[in-house]
Scaffold this active site. Structure first.
Site, PDB file in Angstrom:
ATOM      1  N   GLU A  63       0.834  -1.205   0.000  1.00 52.38           N
ATOM      2  CA  GLU A  63       0.000   0.000   0.000  1.00 52.38           C
ATOM      3  C   GLU A  63       0.865   1.250   0.000  1.00 52.38           C
ATOM      4  OE1 GLU A  63      -2.380  -0.013   3.495  1.00 52.38           O
ATOM      5  OE2 GLU A  63      -3.642  -1.654   2.785  1.00 52.38           O
ATOM      6  N   CYS A  94       6.035  -7.347   7.590  1.00 61.63           N
ATOM      7  CA  CYS A  94       7.024  -6.820   8.531  1.00 61.63           C
ATOM      8  C   CYS A  94       7.323  -7.867   9.593  1.00 61.63           C
ATOM      9  CB  CYS A  94       6.473  -5.549   9.186  1.00 61.63           C
ATOM     10  SG  CYS A  94       7.639  -4.799  10.328  1.00 61.63           S
ATOM     11  N   CYS A 111      -0.132  -2.863  15.290  1.00 59.92           N
ATOM     12  CA  CYS A 111       0.009  -2.618  13.851  1.00 59.92           C
ATOM     13  C   CYS A 111      -0.439  -3.809  13.012  1.00 59.92           C
ATOM     14  CB  CYS A 111       1.466  -2.274  13.540  1.00 59.92           C
ATOM     15  SG  CYS A 111       1.791  -2.134  11.776  1.00 59.92           S
ATOM     16  N   CYS A 113      -1.607   1.002   8.650  1.00 61.20           N
ATOM     17  CA  CYS A 113      -1.920   0.392   9.934  1.00 61.20           C
ATOM     18  C   CYS A 113      -2.979   1.202  10.667  1.00 61.20           C
ATOM     19  CB  CYS A 113      -0.680   0.209  10.796  1.00 61.20           C
ATOM     20  SG  CYS A 113      -0.138   1.663  11.661  1.00 61.20           S
ATOM     21  N   CYS A 137       4.701  -5.197  15.890  1.00 62.54           N
ATOM     22  CA  CYS A 137       4.298  -4.257  16.939  1.00 62.54           C
ATOM     23  C   CYS A 137       2.842  -4.560  17.285  1.00 62.54           C
ATOM     24  CB  CYS A 137       4.456  -2.818  16.459  1.00 62.54           C
ATOM     25  SG  CYS A 137       6.171  -2.426  16.066  1.00 62.54           S
ATOM     26  N   CYS A 164       3.228   8.365   1.811  1.00 59.81           N
ATOM     27  CA  CYS A 164       3.732   7.393   2.788  1.00 59.81           C
ATOM     28  C   CYS A 164       4.109   6.114   2.040  1.00 59.81           C
ATOM     29  CB  CYS A 164       2.611   7.153   3.794  1.00 59.81           C
ATOM     30  SG  CYS A 164       3.079   6.109   5.122  1.00 59.81           S
TER      31      CYS A 164
HETATM   32  S1  SF4 Z   1       4.699  -0.395  13.216  1.00 57.17           S
HETATM   33 FE1  SF4 Z   1       4.093  -2.119  11.897  1.00 57.17          FE
HETATM   34  S2  SF4 Z   1       5.267  -1.836  10.019  1.00 57.17           S
HETATM   35 FE2  SF4 Z   1       6.246  -0.568  11.599  1.00 57.17          FE
HETATM   36  S3  SF4 Z   1       7.838  -1.883  12.514  1.00 57.17           S
HETATM   37 FE3  SF4 Z   1       5.989  -2.164  13.760  1.00 57.17          FE
HETATM   38  S4  SF4 Z   1       4.962  -3.970  12.848  1.00 57.17           S
HETATM   39 FE4  SF4 Z   1       6.450  -3.217  11.347  1.00 57.17          FE
END
Ligand code: SF4
Length: 343
Positions: free
Chosen positions: A90, A110, A117, A332, A114, A103
């Site tokens: 995206e 990933c 996210c 996210c 997190c 962005c």
């Molecule tokens: S916020 Fe989302 S995209 Fe960014 S490092 Fe953490 S898990 Fe990965």
């Protein structure tokens, strides 16, 4: 065959030189691709025929395939692209007054997971190539018009510093006077704080702003929110940032998502103020937005006000921001869709 947009200006120049062509053709090729938006070697009329034949035999131009494009009620636009291996990424454009921030995604998925996210939920698939990063910009600029992007943030899907070499090379193409020639101060790289990569990034002296996802000044709490920060001790990170902030004229940015009952108390605010003392920085407070993927809760207005009050008293520079593009699930929906200042 190689994708010509995977090459920096310096690399292309070297290849041409080694093949016996005039090295300054690299400038012209860059200008055709990134300024005039010509992706056909035969149309690059100021380059010799033999060089054009060499380029045509050895290089190709990749493009992204648009799968979907949506616009939010607040003007945020989300582009869903398909890559050659059918992976999807995206790219989001966030308007705010005269500012239109692009962005960019840097990875497919990933690895850092997190806890707030969505991008990390499916895990990591692969790094984006330089061309795939730069193509996001080129596609959106071609689609929306020449002046449609004023700022670029590497804050889409993926941790940019985890794809270090390709992100840096794409930055060089963005900054190159022969390439896109984007202003240094209008580029920003976001990271969860991968310390060795931050040190390596600073050594390059690219003049690009860094934005650190902090989300708690307490190591244990931060670890719970961002398990991927395990090997990057907060104290060492802050000490490195402090040393660097003395050199930089512009303030460092911290992103801080406020989650009810987790990191939004008065004590959390005090801990935060204490942590950033002596650092030339700005903190972007982003109240958590509800997501059915997670059990975190939105902070109350009272929590937010008390938190702000502590920061104010401690002379910490901050802004309260609000997510944008929520109705189209822009990235996210937390960090990357922020930018609307509400206070
Ligand atoms: S916020 Fe989302 S995209 Fe960014 S490092 Fe953490 S898990 Fe990965």
């Amino acid at each position: 065959m190689n994708d010509i947009k995977d090459y920096s200006y310096e690399e292309l120049r070297k290849i041409l030189e080694e093949e016996g062509f005039l090295p300054f053709y690299a400038k012209q090729i860059f200008s055709w691709i990134y300024k005039k938006r010509v992706e056909d070697f035969d149309k690059m009329t100021d380059i010799s025929q033999s060089c054009r034949a060499f380029l045509g035999k050895n290089f190709f131009f990749s493009t992204l395939k648009l799968v979907n494009e949506e616009t939010s009620y607040d003007g945020t636009r989300k582009f869903l692209f398909q890559l050659d291996d059918n992976s999807r990424i995206e790219t989001v454009v966030i308007p705010e007054g005269k500012r239109k921030t692009l962005c960019l995604s840097t990875q497919v998925g990933c690895r850092f997971r997190c806890s707030f996210c969505v991008s990390g939920l499916a895990g990591f698939k692969r790094n984006l190539k330089v061309s795939e990063i730069v193509n996001q910009y080129l596609y959106v600029r071609d689609f929306m018009g020449k002046n449609s992007i004023t700022n670029i943030v590497f804050m889409g899907i993926g941790e940019p510093l985890d794809n270090f070499e390709n992100v840096v090379k794409s930055i060089r193409i963005f900054l190159s006077p022969w390439g896109i020639y984007f202003g240094k101060r209008r580029l920003c790289v976001s990271t969860i704080g991968l310390l060795p990569k931050i040190i390596k990034f600073y050594k390059l002296n690219l003049g690009i702003k860094l934005s650190i996802s902090l989300h708690s000044a307490n190591y244990q709490k931060r670890l719970k929110l961002m398990p991927g920060t395990k090997d990057n001790p907060l104290e060492e990170l802050i000490s490195t940032l402090k040393k660097r902030s003395k050199k930089d004229k512009f303030p460092l940015t911290f992103e801080y998502i406020m989650i009810r009952g987790v990191n939004s108390s008065i004590d959390d605010a005090k801990e935060l103020a204490n942590l950033v003392k002596g650092l030339n920085c700005k903190i972007n407070l982003i109240p958590y937005n509800y997501s059915h993927f997670f059990s975190w809760e939105v902070p109350s207005q009272n929590e937010i006000e008390q938190f702000k009050e502590v920061l104010k008293k401690q002379n910490v520079f901050f802004t309260l921001r609000k997510s944008k593009g929520q109705d189209i699930l822009a990235s996210c929906g937390q960090l990357r869709a922020e930018f609307r200042e509400v206070d």
